[in-house]
Design an enzyme around this catalytic site. Sequence first.
Site, mmCIF file in Angstrom:
data_model
loop_
_atom_site.group_PDB
_atom_site.id
_atom_site.type_symbol
_atom_site.label_atom_id
_atom_site.label_comp_id
_atom_site.label_asym_id
_atom_site.label_seq_id
_atom_site.Cartn_x
_atom_site.Cartn_y
_atom_site.Cartn_z
ATOM 1 N N GLU A 197 0.770 -1.236 0.000
ATOM 2 C CA GLU A 197 0.000 0.000 0.000
ATOM 3 C C GLU A 197 0.807 1.295 0.000
ATOM 4 O O GLU A 197 0.334 2.306 -0.487
ATOM 5 C CB GLU A 197 -0.941 0.007 1.209
ATOM 6 N N SER A 465 -18.340 -26.364 -27.368
ATOM 7 C CA SER A 465 -19.081 -26.065 -28.595
ATOM 8 C C SER A 465 -20.114 -24.967 -28.428
ATOM 9 O O SER A 465 -20.673 -24.492 -29.427
ATOM 10 C CB SER A 465 -19.771 -27.334 -29.109
#
Length: 815
Positions: A197, A465
């Site tokens: 941070e 598919s």
Amino acid sequence: MPPPPGRPPVGGRPAPAGPPPRPVPQSPPPLLTHDDSGVGHFDPVVRPAQAGPRTAAPQRTGRPPARGAAAAAAAPATAARRGGGGGRPPGPPGRPDGRGPGDGGDGRKKPGRRRRLRRWVIGLAAFAVIGPLVAFAIGWLVFPVPKADDIAVTQVATFTYTDGAPLATVRPDNVNRTSVDLSQVPVPVQQAVLSAEDRTFFSNPGFDITGIARAVINQLSGGIGGGSTITQQYIKVTTGNDQYSLFRKFREVVLAAKMSKEMTKEQILGNYLNAIYLGRGAYGIQAASQAYFGKNVQDLNASEGAMIAGLIQSPSRWDPAKNLEMSQQRWNFVLDGMVAQGWMTQADRAQQKFPQWREASAAEGGGIPGDDKGHIYNAARAELEKLGISETEINTQGLTVTTTIDPKAQEDAATAVQKVMDGQPGNLRSSLVSVNPKTGAIIAYFGGENGVGLDYASVLKQPGSSFKPFVLAAALQANPPVGLGTIYDGSSPQELAGTTVTNSEGVSCGQCSVKEAMTKSINTVFYRMGLDVGPQRVADAAHQAGIPADLLPNPTGGISLGDREVHPEDMAAAYGTFAADGMKRDPFLIAKVTASDGRVIYDRGSTDNGQQVMPAEVARNVTESMTDVASSSRIGLDGRPVAAKTGTVQSSVQGQNNDAWTVGYTPSVSTAVWVGTDDNTPIKNSAGRPVYGRMLPGSIWQSFMNDVLQGTPVEQFSDFEPIGQAPARAVSNDSGQGDDQQPTTTQEPGDSRDNGDRGDRGDRGNRGDRGDSSGDGSGDGSGDGSSGDPGNDGNSDGPPGSDAGRDRPGRGGDN
């Protein structure tokens, strides 16, 4: 006193010879050539060439001077005020009436435009310098420095269904926070947080000028966010003020500077670690240590600390239980930063392993429902974060978050899954996402029965598919276009671009149309079509329909058989674009957000006109190609036109499958269903047979669609205008063939070897087996599906088919 020898007097001219002039009566000095406001007045800087003593100006008497000698007598004084001769060129000649340019009737010059502009510039510059200093000083006196115990978690947040009924409630007393002294936090854990941070925490003044400038630019350009230091983050979470605004940034800067004077860096870091939210209802490092590892913070090691530190920016989304891949990416980022800062050696870094975290429990959810609705809540939280509405605002603003989820549709989804999956192997997992193509609103979101576990509606899986409609969408937009009546060689096997592509055993249409190939899922046809169009154009067509742009990287021929990963939500939304005749609407879950004081923080609005991303004729032709799939697979809907496609992904285990899909739509509902496992082991039903797309996913899809559409008007698709060669006739596939015949191919890296859903004609409960479609059709006819339920186990499983794209080596199936 005469000037020194060799030096001309002021004015640049030699002193006149003769007796000294007679004294001139003194009068008041003339007015200045500009109005002096008395504030911010600065004498202009004297140029070197004009430096020297000034000639005293004659006093004014208050009467306008005569226009002759008086004006001439005033000239030397005017020249003196201008710095004498000094090399300045003479001004323009005066007017015939004795007044120079710009003179008033009394011979005085009025302020010119340039001087007025200069005064404005000086005033603005003074304000730009003094204003912020004054504001900063006021802020220093007014803004109190917050303490860790000041964290504003005081209001209930409510998440509702679209009709306002409560879905989840987050209460303040569910907050889990235990403060610890910084000395109890191991140094490597502290360093991990700084690496994640604020790597300059101990050297910066509490704020980052570069980050603030970036924030200002973002705000002014319509963006959000900006760089915040740990000190600023601490102020944000403790005050509950997380709105994206320049005032908030200003307040943070003032408090950060003030805090840095009143507190040591160690005190600030300790307070920060006790205040931040880290997911699973845990506030502070101690609560997070217990939530993720079941231990006290002092027992955390560097690897565990790095995992927790990596969650800080997005704990609701990056929990390893929800997004393991992102959690691991952040973990690596933190550890690499520790090495870059000299807090860890490269040798120690190489020995680090991602830690073993524990699963979340319902008690840690902090108001999160424990069933399937828990995934709706978490998905809504993630969307709120994307909208710029933070965790702090949720906990402190008393928000009412209205989602798009229809309570009946959600109940239909949960019922369909429970009904079909009851009695199936315990390792099977399922998800369902349903979208309204007319708005983009998500009406049902089922990510699994465990609301605090992995959300299977958000996982990335290969679609097999069910990706073929995007191949056709690309081909329909090619030049010349490929029509539904275009004839392809559907024989098997075929050598295509160095890859041997083979349809499932016994399945071949010889010379067949595109529509027939879609209905029977002939892989050689779509593999060839994808190569003709180009794999990248297939990916582009999928992105065009709504598959996110960051997916489908580096497509190869295998993309035609669905070898790139997508989310169930992506498929439901992209198929929704076909349903809406090419009008794309991004899927969304948040309709409105209101604060407890009545402020509307966010409102999606009631209408979404969408974006026409592909010609309506193209989308309608794709729809037409799939209108026979559901009926031929015996998962059609009750008296409604529907377009659908199934898909199955082959396992690395020969003859087995890893993932199975059914995706389909009417004009008003588009739904995607996925069935698989946590660890990519082969998926089998209760009869021990491989699961294909038409089987469990198809039954769930059919059950849900019939239920959710019950009582609604029957809607027809728009008129069909064929592109290119029109199909000769509708295809009826009653031969016992499945809808998803997939080929066997030799290894092509990255292919998804989709099996093909050739079987499970008897996947309708009591109907029992209709015979193995790959054999003699005898079957045992028994089945074991429960009476009246969409079948699960009365299978007529076709042959497992051959590999349509065996998974990447070592993966053991789709991941």
